[in-house]
Design an enzyme around this catalytic site. Structure first.
Site: not given
Ligand SMILES: *Cc1c(COP(=O)(O)O)cnc(C)c1O
Length: 416
Positions: A56, A58, A201, A227, A230, A236
């Protein structure tokens, strides 16, 4: 490590062991064209499966709530340094658990509930966390939208018109299903005209930016989330980057605002993935993803498929199945039976419903990780055409699946 070598799990929980073993086989034998998926390296996988999960911690390095943090601080500081190098950002928070919670923290850091935000329409390629009514973002904030034009491109003059009319407090630039370059600088200029915050994003394209293949919003934008699982090819999770002047707000929004203890085993794996992304080979990988996507798009166009915006600048494309007299769902199901995974997806101005839309989304990050190039992509394009055109012919789909498996055996998943 291949699942078959998991001695303990096999003994103590055969049900879960068997399910993981079968999933490993499914991933090995089938082609993954879901644009948001990828395969991590064995080193990333090893870091994820460590005793760091027991801790932990935090707080942040040097400022924790519990004792015993010297090794955790080392890991987190290394991860932060690597993000800064990779994206050339001023501040990085690497604790976000996934993309959606990262975005929740960004909104929390910059907005109050009810504030107006401008984002890309969901049915034009935006993400749920960019204001969908069923998502926290759409419930807490008042989202207004820009979209793409009939040609599939975002028109920045239109974005400016909407921004000036709606006066949002924040402009969100980012997508889950848009295949063209983003004009980050122009977004910033528009935001400056109305005094709005800029939030990029880059969940889908972070690996392509880190690999030097696409323009980065980092020099221009106030805050950037991505993220890590990807195109960036890590575990993840997510990270948030921002200008130094927003660092405190972002850190406070993640903890104690949104989250409790960080997932230190995942953060270690993020650090490992960032190191991989800093290597020269990652540039080659990112370039090959785009090369493969362009080949796939042009082959499909040659086969008579309609691709939204008639091509791609990144790793993904939307294929409008009405060009073949099929729905996206029918195409998804036929492809699955042929051993090819993808997802049904709305196309811009879709006349069908979200659960049975007109299109599918295809992406090349995963097949590129397996080492596939032009020759294999052309084979895949042919199988996609055959599967969609013979969607009702089960023996045809099965024979494609056999060919898919043969190809997959020659291009194994890393570590297997
Ligand atoms: C995949 C994605 C997310 C969310 O990611 P998670 O890990 O699935 O919560 C947010 N914004 C965009 C543009 C995405 O493609």
């Amino acid at each position: 490590m291949p699942t078959s070598q998991f001695q303990h799990l096999k003994m103590t929980d055969s049900e879960i062991f068997e399910a993981i073993l079968k999933e490993e086989k499914r991933q090995s034998d089938e082609l993954e064209l879901i644009a948001s998926e990828n395969y991590v390296s064995p080193a990333v996988l090893e870091a994820m499966g460590t005793i760091l999960t027991n801790k932990y911690s935090e707080g942040y390095p040097g400022k924790r709530y519990y004792a015993g943090q010297e090794n955790i601080d080392t890991v987190e500081n290394i991860a932060i340094d690597r993000v800064k190098k990779l994206f050339n950002c001023e501040h990085a928070n690497i604790q976000a658990l996934s993309g959606s919670p990262a975005n929740a923290a960004v909104y929390m850091a910059f907005l109050k509930p009810g504030d107006r935000v401008l984002g890309l329409s969901l049915d034009h390629g935006g993400h749920l966390s960019h204001g969908h009514p069923v998502n926290f973002s759409g419930m807490l904030y008042q989202f207004v939208r820009y979209g793409v034009e009939a040609n599939g491109y975002i028109d920045m003059d239109k974005v400016r018109e909407i921004a000036i009319k709606e006066r949002p407090k924040m402009i969100v630039a980012g997508f889950s299903a848009y295949s063209r370059n983003m004009d980050w600088k122009r977004f910033k200029e528009i935001a400056d005209e109305i005094g709005a915050f800029t939030f990029a994003d880059i969940a889908h394209i972070a690996g392509l930016i880190a690999g030097g293949q696409l323009d980065s919003p980092v020099p221009f934008f106030d805050v950037i989330s991505t993220t890590t699982h990807k195109t960036l090819r890590g575990p993840r999770g997510a990270i948030i980057m921002c200008k130094n002047k927003y660092a405190k707000n972002i850190d406070k929004a993640i903890f104690p605002g949104m989250q409790g203890g960080p997932h230190d085993h995942i953060n270690a794996a993020k650090a490992v993935a960032f190191k991989e992304a800093l290597q020269p080979e990652f540039k080659t990988y990112a370039a090959q993803i785009i090369k493969n996507a362009k080949i796939l798009a042009s082959e499909l166009i040659n086969f008579g498929f309609k691709i939204v915006s008639d091509g791609t600048d990144n790793h993904l494309m939307l294929v409008d199945m009405s060009s073949k007299g099929r729905s996206g769902k029918e195409a998804e199901i036929a492809l699955e039976k042929a051993g090819i995974s993808c997802n049904k997806n709305m196309v811009p101005f879709d006349t069908r419903s979200p659960m049975d839309p007109s299109g599918i989304r295809l992406g090349t990050p995963a097949v590129t990780t397996r080492g596939m190039k032009e020759t294999e992509i052309k084979l895949i394009a042919g199988w996609i055409r055959d599967a969609v055109e013979h969607a009702d012919d089960l023996s045809k789909l099965q024979s494609i699946k056999n060919e898919v498996k043969t190809l997959c055996v020659s291009f194994p998943i890393p570590g297997l």
